[in-house]
Design a protein around this motif. Structure first.
Motif, PDB file in Angstrom:
ATOM      1  N   ARG A  30       0.844  -1.199   0.000  1.00  0.00           N
ATOM      2  CA  ARG A  30       0.000   0.000   0.000  1.00  0.00           C
ATOM      3  C   ARG A  30       0.875   1.243   0.000  1.00  0.00           C
ATOM      4  N   TRP A  31       1.954   1.222   0.791  1.00  0.00           N
ATOM      5  CA  TRP A  31       2.908   2.340   0.831  1.00  0.00           C
ATOM      6  C   TRP A  31       3.532   2.558  -0.541  1.00  0.00           C
ATOM      7  N   ALA A  32       3.982   1.470  -1.179  1.00  0.00           N
ATOM      8  CA  ALA A  32       4.613   1.599  -2.497  1.00  0.00           C
ATOM      9  C   ALA A  32       3.632   2.176  -3.515  1.00  0.00           C
ATOM     10  N   GLY A  33       2.396   1.684  -3.491  1.00  0.00           N
ATOM     11  CA  GLY A  33       1.397   2.194  -4.414  1.00  0.00           C
ATOM     12  C   GLY A  33       1.085   3.656  -4.193  1.00  0.00           C
ATOM     13  N   SER A  34       1.102   4.083  -2.928  1.00  0.00           N
ATOM     14  CA  SER A  34       0.781   5.476  -2.614  1.00  0.00           C
ATOM     15  C   SER A  34       1.828   6.440  -3.160  1.00  0.00           C
ATOM     16  N   LEU A  35       3.056   5.950  -3.398  1.00  0.00           N
ATOM     17  CA  LEU A  35       4.133   6.794  -3.938  1.00  0.00           C
ATOM     18  C   LEU A  35       4.119   6.847  -5.456  1.00  0.00           C
ATOM     19  N   GLY A  36       3.269   6.054  -6.075  1.00  0.00           N
ATOM     20  CA  GLY A  36       3.200   6.038  -7.531  1.00  0.00           C
ATOM     21  C   GLY A  36       3.901   4.868  -8.177  1.00  0.00           C
ATOM     22  N   PHE A  37       4.432   3.927  -7.380  1.00  0.00           N
ATOM     23  CA  PHE A  37       5.038   2.740  -7.966  1.00  0.00           C
ATOM     24  C   PHE A  37       3.950   1.825  -8.510  1.00  0.00           C
ATOM     25  N   LYS A  38       4.273   1.135  -9.599  1.00  0.00           N
ATOM     26  CA  LYS A  38       3.342   0.206 -10.229  1.00  0.00           C
ATOM     27  C   LYS A  38       3.753  -1.245 -10.029  1.00  0.00           C
ATOM     28  N   GLY A  39       4.953  -1.452  -9.509  1.00  0.00           N
ATOM     29  CA  GLY A  39       5.446  -2.807  -9.283  1.00  0.00           C
ATOM     30  C   GLY A  39       6.340  -2.870  -8.070  1.00  0.00           C
ATOM     31  N   VAL A  40       6.433  -4.071  -7.470  1.00  0.00           N
ATOM     32  CA  VAL A  40       7.321  -4.280  -6.331  1.00  0.00           C
ATOM     33  C   VAL A  40       8.127  -5.561  -6.558  1.00  0.00           C
ATOM     34  N   GLN A  41       9.415  -5.474  -6.321  1.00  0.00           N
ATOM     35  CA  GLN A  41      10.289  -6.644  -6.367  1.00  0.00           C
ATOM     36  C   GLN A  41      10.376  -7.176  -4.944  1.00  0.00           C
ATOM     37  N   LEU A  42      10.087  -8.452  -4.782  1.00  0.00           N
ATOM     38  CA  LEU A  42       9.841  -9.044  -3.469  1.00  0.00           C
ATOM     39  C   LEU A  42      11.046  -9.838  -2.982  1.00  0.00           C
ATOM     40  N   PRO A  43      11.689  -9.439  -1.869  1.00  0.00           N
ATOM     41  CA  PRO A  43      12.801 -10.210  -1.320  1.00  0.00           C
ATOM     42  C   PRO A  43      12.292 -11.525  -0.727  1.00  0.00           C
ATOM     43  N   SER A  44      12.698 -12.632  -1.320  1.00  0.00           N
ATOM     44  CA  SER A  44      12.081 -13.922  -1.010  1.00  0.00           C
ATOM     45  C   SER A  44      12.485 -14.479   0.345  1.00  0.00           C
ATOM     46  N   TRP A  45      13.511 -13.902   0.973  1.00  0.00           N
ATOM     47  CA  TRP A  45      13.972 -14.401   2.264  1.00  0.00           C
ATOM     48  C   TRP A  45      13.253 -13.738   3.443  1.00  0.00           C
ATOM     49  N   ASP A  46      12.472 -12.693   3.189  1.00  0.00           N
ATOM     50  CA  ASP A  46      11.898 -11.906   4.284  1.00  0.00           C
ATOM     51  C   ASP A  46      10.531 -12.470   4.681  1.00  0.00           C
ATOM     52  N   ALA A  47      10.495 -13.166   5.821  1.00  0.00           N
ATOM     53  CA  ALA A  47       9.274 -13.839   6.263  1.00  0.00           C
ATOM     54  C   ALA A  47       8.163 -12.873   6.623  1.00  0.00           C
ATOM     55  N   ARG A  48       8.496 -11.589   6.803  1.00  0.00           N
ATOM     56  CA  ARG A  48       7.438 -10.606   7.061  1.00  0.00           C
ATOM     57  C   ARG A  48       6.590 -10.370   5.820  1.00  0.00           C
ATOM     58  N   LEU A  49       7.151 -10.700   4.648  1.00  0.00           N
ATOM     59  CA  LEU A  49       6.486 -10.402   3.390  1.00  0.00           C
ATOM     60  C   LEU A  49       6.040 -11.645   2.635  1.00  0.00           C
ATOM     61  N   ILE A  50       6.743 -12.759   2.799  1.00  0.00           N
ATOM     62  CA  ILE A  50       6.414 -13.962   2.041  1.00  0.00           C
ATOM     63  C   ILE A  50       6.902 -15.205   2.783  1.00  0.00           C
ATOM     64  N   ASP A  51       6.133 -16.277   2.675  1.00  0.00           N
ATOM     65  CA  ASP A  51       6.546 -17.605   3.122  1.00  0.00           C
ATOM     66  C   ASP A  51       6.960 -18.347   1.860  1.00  0.00           C
ATOM     67  N   LEU A  52       8.264 -18.442   1.615  1.00  0.00           N
ATOM     68  CA  LEU A  52       8.750 -18.961   0.336  1.00  0.00           C
ATOM     69  C   LEU A  52       8.351 -20.417   0.131  1.00  0.00           C
ATOM     70  N   ALA A  53       8.466 -21.229   1.169  1.00  0.00           N
ATOM     71  CA  ALA A  53       8.108 -22.643   1.029  1.00  0.00           C
ATOM     72  C   ALA A  53       6.631 -22.792   0.677  1.00  0.00           C
ATOM     73  N   ARG A  54       5.794 -22.002   1.309  1.00  0.00           N
ATOM     74  CA  ARG A  54       4.362 -22.053   1.013  1.00  0.00           C
ATOM     75  C   ARG A  54       4.087 -21.559  -0.407  1.00  0.00           C
ATOM     76  N   ALA A  55       4.810 -20.527  -0.814  1.00  0.00           N
ATOM     77  CA  ALA A  55       4.632 -19.999  -2.174  1.00  0.00           C
ATOM     78  C   ALA A  55       5.033 -21.032  -3.217  1.00  0.00           C
ATOM     79  N   ALA A  56       6.022 -21.863  -2.893  1.00  0.00           N
ATOM     80  CA  ALA A  56       6.458 -22.901  -3.825  1.00  0.00           C
ATOM     81  C   ALA A  56       5.419 -24.012  -3.944  1.00  0.00           C
TER      82      ALA A  56
END
Length: 351
Positions: A30-56
């Protein structure tokens, strides 16, 4: 047919943290979108943002991640796997330092850490497929880096052996990404065995020109090592599948140059800056990528020794947006053109 580069995007690795709005996927997108960004590159190691094993494992979970981002006005551009890729190959001199990238269970256990890193990359391939992504941004790791400068003299075969081993470790990872329909785009970076065009070619040859072995183009690293970052695009554009838009400056003095005298970032001759504050010719870069019909994302990677990251991000969204070229679909002199008459062509040539 001409295409248009997508953006602006932002790499979230430098912003994720334990305080709002950087502590959850919903809040940070939401923060990124509010600044006018249209895309986000997601750090796959950061458990606050993604569960990589679950995503796989779960396409449903990936659809939920993408859906939250979409509701906040952004798309997922790529997964970043810099930390895991780094640990695919680590020279023993860096074991203790790079343990910081690894989970507690494998710290102090180089062989187990390396196996964990490979598994992470394989999970990232599956997660990329579930997210519908075509490129993954990573580091290749390094075995030869301590021997960068040829003093003492390197014994014959040392570098070749290091690159042979690096290629051996990455080939099955590339194959997994090929099955996932996704490229691995290496950020050519100091501290990696692949840091310029020559080293990329040395590696590419050893993986038999694997179609998934690609480049994440970042001109800032080339400014710091005084490489022609525009000619680089001409040479390697067919292998470039991701872009990091990052600025830098090189200010040599009578006291220091490329190596920068072990100084902290703010005192180095070569240092990273926020977009527009350094020496990178972004107009020329965006023109090159328009010329080569690049259709991927332009992603801000904020790294600056002076400016606050939130200011750098806010300014960076506008900077990238204003540099993206809407590619023309017609020639400027079409108004003066005429139809094709084969007989006329022959007359004009005296045939």
């Amino acid at each position: 047919m001409a295409t248009n580069l997508k953006g602006p995007g932002i790499y979230l690795a430098q912003f994720a943290g334990d305080s709002a709005p950087f502590d959850s996927w919903n809040a940070i997108t939401r923060w990124a979108g509010s600044l006018g960004f249209k895309g986000v590159q997601l750090p796959s190691w950061d458990a606050r943002l993604i569960d990589l094993a679950r995503a796989a494992e779960s396409k449903t979970y990936c659809d939920e991640l993408a859906g939250i981002a979409r509701e906040n006005g952004v798309a997922i551009t790529e997964l970043g796997t810099h930390l895991q890729g780094q640990l695919v190959a680590v020279h023993p001199a860096y074991d203790e330092a790079f343990d910081a990238f690894a989970p507690a269970a494998v710290k102090g256990k180089p062989a187990e850490r390396q196996r964990w890193a490979v598994q992470q990359m394989l999970l990232s391939a599956k997660a990329s497929k579930n997210l519908g992504l075509s490129s993954n941004v990573s580091f290749p790791g390094a075995l030869a880096w301590p021997y960068l400068y040829p003093w003492p003299q390197r014994p014959p075969g040392l570098i070749e052996t290091a690159f042979d081993e690096l290629a051996k470790r990455w080939r099955p990872i590339f194959d997994a990404f090929d099955e996932a329909g996704c490229h691995v785009a290496f950020e050519l970076h100091p501290g990696e065995d692949l840091f310029d065009g020559v080293t990329f070619e040395m590696f590419l040859e050893r993986v038999n020109n694997h179609p998934r072995c690609c480049i994440n183009y970042d001109p800032s690293h080339f400014v710091l090592q005084q490489l022609d970052y525009l000619e680089f695009i001409d040479i390697y554009h067919s292998r470039i599948t991701s872009l990091h838009i990052k600025d830098a400056e090189f200010r040599p003095t009578g006291r220091q140059g490329v190596y920068s005298g072990y100084q902290p970032w703010v005192k180095r001759a070569g240092r990273f800056r926020s977009l527009g504050d350094g020496q990178v010719d972004f107009k020329a870069i965006f023109s090159k990528f328009a010329e080569y019909n690049y259709s991927g994302w332009a992603v801000l990677e904020w790294e600056c020794c002076l400016k606050h990251p939130e200011q750098g991000a806010a300014e960076g969204a506008t900077f990238i947006r204003d540099h993206i070229i809407r590619v023309t679909e017609k020639a400027f002199d079409d108004f003066a053109g005429g139809g094709t008459d084969p007989a006329q062509l022959k007359r004009m040539l005296g045939l």
